[in-house]
Design a protein around this motif. Structure first.
Motif, PDB file in Angstrom:
ATOM      1  N   ILE A 102      49.722 -10.029  27.232  1.00  0.00           N
ATOM      2  CA  ILE A 102      48.684  -9.003  27.205  1.00  0.00           C
ATOM      3  C   ILE A 102      47.543  -9.375  26.269  1.00  0.00           C
ATOM      4  O   ILE A 102      46.378  -9.183  26.587  1.00  0.00           O
ATOM      5  N   ARG A 103      47.894  -9.901  25.109  1.00  0.00           N
ATOM      6  CA  ARG A 103      46.876 -10.322  24.150  1.00  0.00           C
ATOM      7  C   ARG A 103      47.501 -11.273  23.145  1.00  0.00           C
ATOM      8  O   ARG A 103      48.721 -11.420  23.109  1.00  0.00           O
ATOM      9  N   VAL A 104      46.688 -11.903  22.316  1.00  0.00           N
ATOM     10  CA  VAL A 104      47.210 -12.837  21.316  1.00  0.00           C
ATOM     11  C   VAL A 104      47.823 -12.061  20.153  1.00  0.00           C
ATOM     12  O   VAL A 104      47.401 -10.948  19.835  1.00  0.00           O
ATOM     13  N   ALA A 105      48.807 -12.675  19.533  1.00  0.00           N
ATOM     14  CA  ALA A 105      49.428 -12.083  18.344  1.00  0.00           C
ATOM     15  C   ALA A 105      48.491 -12.246  17.161  1.00  0.00           C
ATOM     16  O   ALA A 105      47.848 -13.281  16.997  1.00  0.00           O
ATOM     17  N   LYS A 106      48.431 -11.199  16.326  1.00  0.00           N
ATOM     18  CA  LYS A 106      47.521 -11.215  15.183  1.00  0.00           C
ATOM     19  C   LYS A 106      48.238 -11.143  13.845  1.00  0.00           C
ATOM     20  O   LYS A 106      47.581 -11.110  12.808  1.00  0.00           O
ATOM     21  N   THR A 107      49.569 -11.100  13.853  1.00  0.00           N
ATOM     22  CA  THR A 107      50.329 -11.042  12.608  1.00  0.00           C
ATOM     23  C   THR A 107      51.319 -12.197  12.563  1.00  0.00           C
ATOM     24  O   THR A 107      51.435 -12.961  13.522  1.00  0.00           O
ATOM     25  N   ASP A 108      52.051 -12.299  11.471  1.00  0.00           N
ATOM     26  CA  ASP A 108      52.970 -13.428  11.314  1.00  0.00           C
ATOM     27  C   ASP A 108      54.426 -13.068  11.622  1.00  0.00           C
ATOM     28  O   ASP A 108      55.337 -13.814  11.284  1.00  0.00           O
ATOM     29  N   THR A 109      54.639 -11.928  12.295  1.00  0.00           N
ATOM     30  CA  THR A 109      55.983 -11.527  12.711  1.00  0.00           C
ATOM     31  C   THR A 109      55.911 -10.871  14.085  1.00  0.00           C
ATOM     32  O   THR A 109      55.037 -10.038  14.323  1.00  0.00           O
ATOM     33  N   LEU A 110      56.846 -11.254  14.953  1.00  0.00           N
ATOM     34  CA  LEU A 110      56.944 -10.623  16.273  1.00  0.00           C
ATOM     35  C   LEU A 110      58.259  -9.871  16.372  1.00  0.00           C
ATOM     36  O   LEU A 110      59.284 -10.326  15.874  1.00  0.00           O
ATOM     37  N   THR A 111      58.213  -8.726  17.051  1.00  0.00           N
ATOM     38  CA  THR A 111      59.403  -7.915  17.282  1.00  0.00           C
ATOM     39  C   THR A 111      59.547  -7.699  18.781  1.00  0.00           C
ATOM     40  O   THR A 111      58.558  -7.426  19.469  1.00  0.00           O
ATOM     41  N   ALA A 112      60.770  -7.835  19.274  1.00  0.00           N
ATOM     42  CA  ALA A 112      61.046  -7.590  20.692  1.00  0.00           C
ATOM     43  C   ALA A 112      62.066  -6.463  20.812  1.00  0.00           C
ATOM     44  O   ALA A 112      63.038  -6.416  20.051  1.00  0.00           O
TER      45      ALA A 112
ATOM     46  N   ASP B 116      53.426  -7.284  17.835  1.00  0.00           N
ATOM     47  CA  ASP B 116      53.108  -7.955  16.576  1.00  0.00           C
ATOM     48  C   ASP B 116      52.909  -6.969  15.432  1.00  0.00           C
ATOM     49  O   ASP B 116      52.400  -7.318  14.378  1.00  0.00           O
ATOM     50  N   GLY B 117      53.312  -5.739  15.618  1.00  0.00           N
ATOM     51  CA  GLY B 117      53.125  -4.706  14.610  1.00  0.00           C
ATOM     52  C   GLY B 117      51.827  -3.940  14.793  1.00  0.00           C
ATOM     53  O   GLY B 117      51.651  -2.875  14.224  1.00  0.00           O
ATOM     54  N   LEU B 118      50.922  -4.494  15.585  1.00  0.00           N
ATOM     55  CA  LEU B 118      49.654  -3.830  15.884  1.00  0.00           C
ATOM     56  C   LEU B 118      49.629  -3.299  17.309  1.00  0.00           C
ATOM     57  O   LEU B 118      48.722  -2.571  17.683  1.00  0.00           O
ATOM     58  N   GLY B 119      50.601  -3.708  18.095  1.00  0.00           N
ATOM     59  CA  GLY B 119      50.676  -3.293  19.491  1.00  0.00           C
ATOM     60  C   GLY B 119      51.428  -4.323  20.319  1.00  0.00           C
ATOM     61  O   GLY B 119      51.818  -5.389  19.831  1.00  0.00           O
TER      62      GLY B 119
ATOM     63  N   ILE C 273      52.123  -7.288  22.743  1.00  0.00           N
ATOM     64  CA  ILE C 273      51.425  -8.530  23.104  1.00  0.00           C
ATOM     65  C   ILE C 273      51.957  -9.125  24.401  1.00  0.00           C
ATOM     66  O   ILE C 273      51.274  -9.921  25.034  1.00  0.00           O
ATOM     67  N   ALA C 274      53.184  -8.717  24.793  1.00  0.00           N
ATOM     68  CA  ALA C 274      53.763  -9.237  26.036  1.00  0.00           C
ATOM     69  C   ALA C 274      54.794  -8.256  26.582  1.00  0.00           C
ATOM     70  O   ALA C 274      55.481  -7.576  25.820  1.00  0.00           O
ATOM     71  N   SER C 275      54.877  -8.214  27.902  1.00  0.00           N
ATOM     72  CA  SER C 275      55.882  -7.414  28.592  1.00  0.00           C
ATOM     73  C   SER C 275      56.647  -8.342  29.520  1.00  0.00           C
ATOM     74  O   SER C 275      56.040  -9.106  30.278  1.00  0.00           O
ATOM     75  N   VAL C 276      57.970  -8.300  29.430  1.00  0.00           N
ATOM     76  CA  VAL C 276      58.803  -9.220  30.204  1.00  0.00           C
ATOM     77  C   VAL C 276      59.835  -8.414  30.984  1.00  0.00           C
ATOM     78  O   VAL C 276      60.530  -7.573  30.418  1.00  0.00           O
ATOM     79  N   LYS C 277      59.903  -8.652  32.280  1.00  0.00           N
ATOM     80  CA  LYS C 277      60.950  -8.065  33.128  1.00  0.00           C
ATOM     81  C   LYS C 277      61.972  -9.162  33.385  1.00  0.00           C
ATOM     82  O   LYS C 277      61.612 -10.269  33.796  1.00  0.00           O
TER      83      LYS C 277
END
Length: 132
Positions: free
Chosen positions: A83-93, A113-116, A118-122
């Motif tokens: 959806i968009r690029v990550a802007k923080t240094d931690t990702l949560t799924a 990324d804590g801001l919204g 960034i990806a949706s996976v089915k």
């Protein structure tokens, strides 16, 4: 039913996820949440998070959720929307089961990324039955 500690112990065998520094935060039947710190090892040539790193986090989180109360479930099909690029240094799924049948399981994993998001996976999984 497995405990969170049993799940964490079992998935220590996933060396690729361990090398990516993915940590399991929570797991219940049909849901899981994992976190991955972003380092230079996760970045592509233009400095963004490599799509493969994002997918790895999503796929691993699916594995945690789908194997919590199953003998074994493996992914057979996946579709990812970045959806968009990550802007923080931690990702949560966060993985959530959408539905299941005797042999199939259907999940959606949202990576943020804590801001919204960034990806949706089915991901569609196949339940492997235990040998008797």
């Amino acid at each position: 039913m497995k405990t969170l500690d049993e799940i964490k112990e079992f998935f220590l065998k996933d060396k690729f996820a361990q090398n990516c520094r993915i940590e399991i935060l929570r797991a219940t039947d049909g849901e899981a949440e994992c976190v991955m710190p972003i380092t230079d090892d996760h970045k592509n040539a233009v400095g963004g998070v490599q799509g493969g790193a994002i997918f790895t986090l999503a796929d691993y989180t699916f594995a945690i959720a789908s194997n919590f109360n199953c003998d074994a479930c493996v992914s057979v099909s996946a579709s990812v929307s970045y959806i968009r690029v990550a802007k923080t240094d931690t990702l949560t799924a966060v993985a959530m089961r959408l539905g299941e049948s005797k042999h199939m399981a259907f999940y959606e994993v949202k990576v943020s990324d804590g801001l919204g998001v960034i990806a949706s996976v089915k991901i569609d999984g196949y339940k492997i039955q235990a040998k008797k």
